[in-house]
Scaffold this motif. Structure first.
Motif, mmCIF file in Angstrom:
data_model
loop_
_atom_site.group_PDB
_atom_site.id
_atom_site.type_symbol
_atom_site.label_atom_id
_atom_site.label_comp_id
_atom_site.label_asym_id
_atom_site.label_seq_id
_atom_site.Cartn_x
_atom_site.Cartn_y
_atom_site.Cartn_z
ATOM 1 N N UNK A 141 0.860 -1.182 0.000
ATOM 2 C CA UNK A 141 0.000 0.000 0.000
ATOM 3 C C UNK A 141 0.898 1.234 0.000
ATOM 4 N N UNK A 142 1.070 1.834 -1.171
ATOM 5 C CA UNK A 142 2.011 2.946 -1.331
ATOM 6 C C UNK A 142 1.649 4.134 -0.448
ATOM 7 N N UNK A 143 0.357 4.448 -0.372
ATOM 8 C CA UNK A 143 -0.071 5.599 0.430
ATOM 9 C C UNK A 143 0.180 5.363 1.911
ATOM 10 N N UNK A 144 -0.015 4.132 2.368
ATOM 11 C CA UNK A 144 0.237 3.819 3.776
ATOM 12 C C UNK A 144 1.726 3.885 4.085
ATOM 13 N N UNK A 145 2.563 3.399 3.185
ATOM 14 C CA UNK A 145 4.014 3.487 3.367
ATOM 15 C C UNK A 145 4.448 4.954 3.471
ATOM 16 N N UNK A 162 11.901 5.437 7.671
ATOM 17 C CA UNK A 162 11.009 6.348 6.951
ATOM 18 C C UNK A 162 11.492 6.545 5.517
ATOM 19 N N UNK A 163 12.786 6.732 5.346
ATOM 20 C CA UNK A 163 13.339 6.924 4.004
ATOM 21 C C UNK A 163 13.133 5.680 3.150
ATOM 22 N N UNK A 164 13.313 4.518 3.760
ATOM 23 C CA UNK A 164 13.092 3.257 3.044
ATOM 24 C C UNK A 164 11.638 3.128 2.607
ATOM 25 N N UNK A 165 10.724 3.493 3.505
ATOM 26 C CA UNK A 165 9.299 3.437 3.175
ATOM 27 C C UNK A 165 8.959 4.383 2.025
ATOM 28 N N UNK A 166 9.550 5.578 2.055
ATOM 29 C CA UNK A 166 9.289 6.547 0.992
ATOM 30 C C UNK A 166 9.794 6.037 -0.353
ATOM 31 N N UNK A 167 10.967 5.429 -0.347
ATOM 32 C CA UNK A 167 11.502 4.878 -1.597
ATOM 33 C C UNK A 167 10.583 3.785 -2.142
ATOM 34 N N UNK A 168 10.115 2.916 -1.248
ATOM 35 C CA UNK A 168 9.181 1.869 -1.670
ATOM 36 C C UNK A 168 7.908 2.479 -2.246
ATOM 37 N N UNK A 169 7.434 3.529 -1.597
ATOM 38 C CA UNK A 169 6.185 4.154 -2.006
ATOM 39 C C UNK A 169 6.254 4.674 -3.436
#
Length: 226
Positions: A141-145, A162-169
């Motif tokens: 779920x890109x928006x949740x990440x 947080x940075x990892x999540x943003x990259x995944x998003x």
């Protein structure tokens, strides 16, 4: 055979809606609502037709009329909540999305929307749990990440995560300008100015107002080079 049968009129309206004959669909739904003003499905379906016609304001009006009788209808609550959230009314949206989450807590979509209502009010402590619940059900779920990353950024914690999540998003949803904006902020904070600049430019290209951020990073890059 039975022109005042509300269920049949609703079904007829749905058939017209599927055929994209929206005027006929609204005629059927309005007829059902006139016969029974408390008929929730006629109001809800009318709202869907207006949404399909890109008239979200009128859609919301119909859904709010149905709300008192539709407290136990998941789809109605989530549609109202999403519409209120999109019109910058997160405090009101929270009421309906929370009700939808009560009815269907396993839904990744509703948990993510609940997180968004809290985040929009800067209630990051409350936002984290529903975002995590959404990601347990749907890790992509890109928006949740992106939302969870924003919560961590605002709390100034777990910045690498947080940075990892943003990259995944942005990998999952490369057309999401807000996700690129959040990625750029984190890259900027970590001193990765070139990458931050590219993220901000991508956010700008996707409709976000990142002009001042772009100028700020470019100034820092000039200072760094001089």
């Amino acid at each position: 055979l039975d022109p005042r049968n509300v269920n049949v009129l609703n079904s007829l309206g749905v058939c017209f809606g599927v055929r994209q004959e929206y005027d006929k669909a609204l005629t059927a739904f309005n007829a059902a609502a006139k016969i029974d003003p408390q008929e929730v499905l006629a109001l809800y379906n009318s709202g869907l037709v207006y949404l399909l016609r890109d008239d979200s304001e009128t859609a919301l009006k119909y859904w709010l009329r149905a709300a008192p009788q539709g407290k136990e209808i998941f789809e109605l609550n989530i549609q109202i909540g999403r519409s209120l959230l999109e019109t910058a009314q997160p405090d009101k949206a929270q009421i309906y999305i929370h009700q939808a989450a009560t009815l269907r807590p396993e839904s990744a979509q509703v948990q993510r929307l609940l997180g968004e209502t809290y985040l929009a009010q800067r209630l990051t402590d409350q936002a984290i749990a529903p975002y995590k619940a959404a990601l347990r059900t749907n890790p992509n779920d890109a928006a949740a990440l992106s939302g969870l990353a924003r919560c961590y950024e605002l709390r100034n914690e777990n910045m690498e995560i947080a940075l990892s999540f943003c990259r995944q998003s942005v990998e999952i949803a490369p057309d999401n300008g807000r996700a690129f904006l959040r990625l750029g902020r984190l890259l900027n904070k970590s001193g990765q100015l070139e990458d931050a600049l590219q993220a901000f430019k991508q956010a700008q290209a996707l409709g976000e107002d990142a002009h001042s951020l772009i100028m700020s990073v470019e100034d820092r890059l000039i200072e760094k080079a001089s």
